[in-house]
Enzyme design. Structure first.
Site, short mmCIF file in Angstrom:
data_model
loop_
_atom_site.label_atom_id
_atom_site.label_comp_id
_atom_site.label_asym_id
_atom_site.label_seq_id
_atom_site.Cartn_x
_atom_site.Cartn_y
_atom_site.Cartn_z
N ASP A 90 0.85 -1.19 0.00
CA ASP A 90 0.00 0.00 0.00
C ASP A 90 0.89 1.25 0.00
O ASP A 90 1.88 1.32 0.71
CB ASP A 90 -0.92 -0.01 1.22
CG ASP A 90 -2.08 0.97 1.07
OD1 ASP A 90 -3.23 0.52 0.93
OD2 ASP A 90 -1.84 2.20 1.09
N ILE A 91 0.51 2.23 -0.79
CA ILE A 91 1.32 3.44 -0.94
C ILE A 91 1.27 4.30 0.32
O ILE A 91 2.15 5.15 0.53
CB ILE A 91 0.83 4.24 -2.19
CG1 ILE A 91 1.92 5.17 -2.71
CG2 ILE A 91 -0.45 5.01 -1.89
CD1 ILE A 91 1.62 5.74 -4.10
N ASN A 103 -13.02 -3.15 2.26
CA ASN A 103 -14.01 -2.09 2.36
C ASN A 103 -14.97 -2.23 1.18
O ASN A 103 -14.54 -2.40 0.04
CB ASN A 103 -13.33 -0.73 2.37
CG ASN A 103 -12.48 -0.53 3.61
OD1 ASN A 103 -12.85 -0.98 4.69
ND2 ASN A 103 -11.33 0.13 3.47
N GLY A 137 -15.44 3.27 3.55
CA GLY A 137 -14.05 3.68 3.41
C GLY A 137 -13.41 3.27 2.10
O GLY A 137 -12.21 3.48 1.90
N GLN A 138 -14.20 2.67 1.20
CA GLN A 138 -13.60 2.27 -0.08
C GLN A 138 -13.34 3.50 -0.95
O GLN A 138 -14.23 4.35 -1.13
CB GLN A 138 -14.52 1.29 -0.82
CG GLN A 138 -13.88 0.72 -2.08
CD GLN A 138 -14.74 -0.35 -2.77
OE1 GLN A 138 -15.89 -0.59 -2.36
NE2 GLN A 138 -14.20 -0.96 -3.81
N HIS A 141 -10.26 -5.24 -3.37
CA HIS A 141 -8.93 -5.47 -2.79
C HIS A 141 -9.04 -5.87 -1.34
O HIS A 141 -9.90 -5.40 -0.60
CB HIS A 141 -8.04 -4.23 -2.94
CG HIS A 141 -8.67 -2.96 -2.45
ND1 HIS A 141 -9.57 -2.26 -3.20
CD2 HIS A 141 -8.51 -2.27 -1.30
CE1 HIS A 141 -9.96 -1.18 -2.53
NE2 HIS A 141 -9.34 -1.17 -1.36
N LEU A 142 -8.14 -6.74 -0.96
CA LEU A 142 -8.00 -7.17 0.44
C LEU A 142 -6.81 -6.42 1.03
O LEU A 142 -5.69 -6.52 0.52
CB LEU A 142 -7.74 -8.67 0.49
CG LEU A 142 -7.50 -9.26 1.88
CD1 LEU A 142 -8.80 -9.25 2.69
CD2 LEU A 142 -6.94 -10.68 1.77
N HIS A 143 -7.07 -5.65 2.10
CA HIS A 143 -5.97 -5.05 2.86
C HIS A 143 -5.41 -6.11 3.80
O HIS A 143 -6.18 -6.80 4.49
CB HIS A 143 -6.48 -3.90 3.74
CG HIS A 143 -6.94 -2.68 3.02
ND1 HIS A 143 -6.14 -1.59 2.83
CD2 HIS A 143 -8.13 -2.38 2.45
CE1 HIS A 143 -6.83 -0.64 2.18
NE2 HIS A 143 -8.04 -1.11 1.94
P1 AMP Z 1 -9.70 1.53 0.08
O1 AMP Z 1 -9.76 2.84 0.81
O2 AMP Z 1 -10.15 0.35 0.89
O3 AMP Z 1 -10.38 1.62 -1.27
O4 AMP Z 1 -8.16 1.26 -0.15
C1 AMP Z 1 -7.45 1.78 -1.23
C2 AMP Z 1 -6.01 1.71 -0.84
O5 AMP Z 1 -5.23 1.87 -2.00
C3 AMP Z 1 -5.57 2.79 0.16
O6 AMP Z 1 -5.06 2.17 1.34
C4 AMP Z 1 -4.49 3.56 -0.62
O7 AMP Z 1 -3.42 3.96 0.21
C5 AMP Z 1 -4.05 2.53 -1.64
N1 AMP Z 1 -3.48 3.09 -2.86
C6 AMP Z 1 -3.97 4.11 -3.60
N2 AMP Z 1 -3.19 4.33 -4.67
C7 AMP Z 1 -2.18 3.43 -4.61
C8 AMP Z 1 -1.04 3.14 -5.42
N3 AMP Z 1 -0.78 3.84 -6.54
N4 AMP Z 1 -0.22 2.15 -5.04
C9 AMP Z 1 -0.47 1.44 -3.92
N5 AMP Z 1 -1.53 1.65 -3.11
C10 AMP Z 1 -2.38 2.63 -3.45
#
Ligand code: AMP
Ligand code: ZN
Length: 113
Positions: free
Chosen positions: A31-32, A86, A92-93, A99-101
């Site tokens: 995750d970034i 999410n 929070g999505q 995606h799975l965190h």
């Molecule tokens: P969500 O809020 O559950 O939709 O999670 C989206 C996730 O994607 C967040 O934790 C962001 O930090 C992550 N994210 C967004 N852009 C990038 C990227 N370019 N590379 C890696 N993670 C990202």
């Protein structure tokens, strides 16, 4: 052709990411904006906007997302982790590719915010 989905673009290599795992169905990357010492995302290569868009035919694929997530956590030294999906903006999505965190490496509290 330009795909507007951020995570599809990461899968295609159009946007760089720190890849942890890839096979024909699954992609995992850090995750970034990490919210824990270990925080990565596991996604199906098939574009699904979120858990709410799953059909019964996707159950095996998303089960594999979960299995690979826990396995990658272990391989990265995290035995205990939080696995989060999410589903929808209010939950929070922010990226609408399922995606799975996977978060670990610190004590977690409950409930999440
Ligand atoms: P969500 O809020 O559950 O939709 O999670 C989206 C996730 O994607 C967040 O934790 C962001 O930090 C992550 N994210 C967004 N852009 C990038 C990227 N370019 N590379 C890696 N993670 C990202
Ligand atoms: Zn996508």
């Amino acid at each position: 052709m330009n795909n507007p989905c951020l995570f599809c673009r990461i899968i295609n290599g159009e946007i760089p990411a720190e890849k942890l795992y890839e096979d024909e169905e699954i992609f995992a990357f850090r995750d970034i904006s990490p919210q824990a010492p270990t925080h990565f995302l596991v996604i199906p290569k098939k574009h699904l906007s979120g858990p709410g868009a799953m059909a019964s035919e996707d159950e095996t694929l998303i089960g594999k997302v979960v299995r690979i997530g826990a396995q990658l956590a272990r391989e990265n030294g995290v035995e205990q982790c939080r696995l989060v999906m999410n589903n929808g903006a209010e939950a929070g999505q922010t990226v609408f590719h399922l995606h799975l965190h996977v978060l670990g490496g610190r004590a977690m509290s409950w409930p999440p915010g």
